[in-house]
Structure formats: C-alpha cells, structure tokens
Design a protein around this motif. Structure first.
Motif, PDB file in Angstrom:
ATOM      1  N   GLY A 146       0.828  -1.207   0.000  1.00 19.58           N
ATOM      2  CA  GLY A 146       0.000   0.000   0.000  1.00 19.58           C
ATOM      3  C   GLY A 146       0.860   1.254   0.000  1.00 19.58           C
ATOM      4  N   LEU A 147       1.940   1.240   0.782  1.00 21.40           N
ATOM      5  CA  LEU A 147       2.860   2.381   0.804  1.00 21.40           C
ATOM      6  C   LEU A 147       3.537   2.563  -0.554  1.00 21.40           C
ATOM      7  CD1 LEU A 147       4.370   1.850   4.360  1.00 21.40           C
ATOM      8  CD2 LEU A 147       3.136   3.903   3.606  1.00 21.40           C
ATOM      9  N   ALA A 148       3.876   1.458  -1.222  1.00 18.68           N
ATOM     10  CA  ALA A 148       4.463   1.550  -2.565  1.00 18.68           C
ATOM     11  C   ALA A 148       3.497   2.220  -3.532  1.00 18.68           C
ATOM     12  CB  ALA A 148       4.837   0.152  -3.064  1.00 18.68           C
ATOM     13  N   LEU A 149       2.224   1.833  -3.479  1.00 14.62           N
ATOM     14  CA  LEU A 149       1.212   2.460  -4.336  1.00 14.62           C
ATOM     15  C   LEU A 149       1.071   3.948  -4.039  1.00 14.62           C
ATOM     16  CD1 LEU A 149      -1.581  -0.286  -4.185  1.00 14.62           C
ATOM     17  CD2 LEU A 149      -0.247   0.334  -6.210  1.00 14.62           C
ATOM     18  N   ALA A 150       1.012   4.292  -2.752  1.00  9.90           N
ATOM     19  CA  ALA A 150       0.833   5.695  -2.359  1.00  9.90           C
ATOM     20  C   ALA A 150       2.038   6.542  -2.762  1.00  9.90           C
ATOM     21  CB  ALA A 150       0.593   5.788  -0.850  1.00  9.90           C
ATOM     22  N   LEU A 151       3.244   5.999  -2.600  1.00 11.57           N
ATOM     23  CA  LEU A 151       4.454   6.725  -2.999  1.00 11.57           C
ATOM     24  C   LEU A 151       4.469   6.990  -4.505  1.00 11.57           C
ATOM     25  CD1 LEU A 151       7.038   4.834  -0.796  1.00 11.57           C
ATOM     26  CD2 LEU A 151       6.820   7.323  -0.856  1.00 11.57           C
TER      27      LEU A 151
END
Length: 281
Positions: free
Chosen positions: A114-119
């Motif tokens: 999820g953090l990868a997507l948000a970044l």
C-alpha cells in the motif's frame, strides 16, 4: 564588525542544518546492503520485520543497492508518537530525496505494498518501478465495495483492544491468525514473533489507519511500471480485484500458483522468477 557577525551567523546556520540533517529521526530503521547503480527499497508488511526480505535481498543485492526498512513500532523497533500511513509515506519520500536515491524500485508487501502504491501515486517523478506483493488499494472494499474512508477516523477502540491484552493473550491471537496468512509452517514462529515484539499501540493504530485507507482513485496518478503479485486464492476474486485496480494503467498482474499472503515464503521460486523478469527487464 557587522561583517564578522554576519559570517558567524551564516556559519552557525550551516552547522545547525548539518546537525539536523545528520540527526533527523525517521519513523523507520533502514539497513543498506549490496552494490549497484539501481536501488531497491524493501518495505515489509504490517507488524513485520525487514528480515522478511532476507531471501529476496540475497538474490538481488549483488546487482542492486538495497535499502531494507522496518517501520517504527514493529518487530522490536522503537515506536514513535502518532504513527499514520500518510506520515510514513511522506517520510519514506523524504528519505529518498534526502539521500539522493535516484528513481528507486519500491518493493512492498501487504501494508508495504500500500505504501508503494501511495508513494508512486503522490510522487510519480520520484519512483522508478513498484512491486506490490499481495496488497490491494483498499482492503476494506474487499468485503464492502462501497466503502468510504472516514475523515479524522478514531482508532482509540482498536488501540484499547490491543493494549488490553496480556502477552499470552496477544501471542495466542497471533498464533491463531497467522496460519490464515502463511502456509509455510517453518516460518510461523518467526512471523508471530515479529508481531509479539511490536508495540501494541502502534499495532492497533496502524491496523485501524490502514483499514481506513482507500487508494483506488489515487493510483490513477501512477506513471511507473507496476508489478502486482497476488496470492493464489485471489484468482477467485479477480473481478473484484480488477475493479479495485482499474485506475492503475501501468499494472501487470500475476497470481501465485500456491500458498497464502506471505508469497515470498509460500511460493518462493515463482516469486523470485517474477521479480527477476520485472527488475532486470
């Protein structure tokens, strides 16, 4: 005299800036290994240690510089006050910029995915590629497609529930939960141990916060190549998953042949094959 005062003031400012730069406290620990012009940032999942990437790093650190994260409050890392998904995303972006890491590949598992997507969505010029290992843009929408995130979501009841358990109760809860996420029994105690070593307030706060996160619209801003690796069971939910990811136009979806949520343990050969092809293409 004024000239000397000005010079002293400028030197003091530079000194303060350097001290700040050296002592800046991020909400994570980072282990840097390997050598390569291209960098990979490994972000583990909820309550997991960066050790979850050990086998993956072994396969790639001869060709890549690897930065392996463990988030504050998870797996024995010292917690920080008021953790949040958005703050963690912002601070990872700050780390990339402050350390001048050029166009890194982000590999994230679960919440780390999820953090990868948000970044990649919020900093499209910063990221080179992303690999999302068994994560969805909106976890809550898996059971409720009409889910809407709450503003100023109150996580106190979840935090209170987690902190009210004694160590034995919490361990037993995690030991019962983990076999639904991990098929490889040899890794069970390791993964449960990371949860048990996690700060209980961070555990409750981030579980609640991530469950309230909805990236379904934001992922339309992602420009970089994206590999989405999903556990084998999710092939049965393909229409629902396709709907969640419909705004991510750069995605290549792959479903594991076997195993559960911890794909890197449950279908290792397949998982490394997918990474090899994507990272070196």
């Amino acid at each position: 005299m004024k000239k000397y005062i000005l010079i002293i003031a400028l030197l003091f400012s530079v000194l303060c800036f350097n001290v700040f730069a050296q002592t800046k406290s991020y909400p994570f620990e980072v282990l840097k290994t390997g050598k390569g012009k291209q960098s990979i940032l490994f972000i583990p999942g909820f309550a997991s240690s960066g050790e979850v990437w050990n086998e993956t790093k072994t396969a790639f650190e001869k060709d890549f510089t690897c930065y392996t994260f463990t988030m504050a409050g998870f797996a024995g890392v010292k917690p920080q006050l008021n953790p949040s998904f958005e703050n963690w995303k912002t601070e990872i972006a700050n780390y990339i910029q402050n350390n001048k890491i050029e166009k890194p590949i982000i590999i994230g598992h679960s919440m780390g995915g999820g953090l990868a997507l948000a970044l990649a969505a919020d900093y499209p010029e910063l990221i080179g590629k992303i690999v999302v290992v068994d994560a969805l843009p909106c976890l809550a929408a898996l059971s409720d497609p009409s889910f809407k995130s709450k503003e100023n979501n109150n996580c106190s009841s979840t935090v209170n529930q987690m902190t009210a358990m004694n160590e034995t109760q919490f361990y037993e809860m995690q030991k019962q939960t983990m076999p639904r996420l991990l098929q490889d029994a040899t890794k069970l105690e390791l993964v449960v141990g990371w949860s048990v070593k996690s700060d209980r307030t961070t555990f409750g706060q981030m579980y609640c916060d991530f469950y309230n996160t909805d990236l379904r619209n934001r992922i339309a801003q992602i420009k970089c190549p994206s590999l989405i690796l999903l556990e084998s069971y999710f092939i049965n939910l393909k229409p629902i998953i396709d709907e969640q990811y419909k705004n991510l136009k750069t995605a290549d979806f792959k479903y594991a042949n076997k195993g559960l949520h911890f794909i890197m343990y449950d279908d290792t050969a397949w998982y490394l094959e997918q990474l090899n092809h994507f990272l070196k293409s």
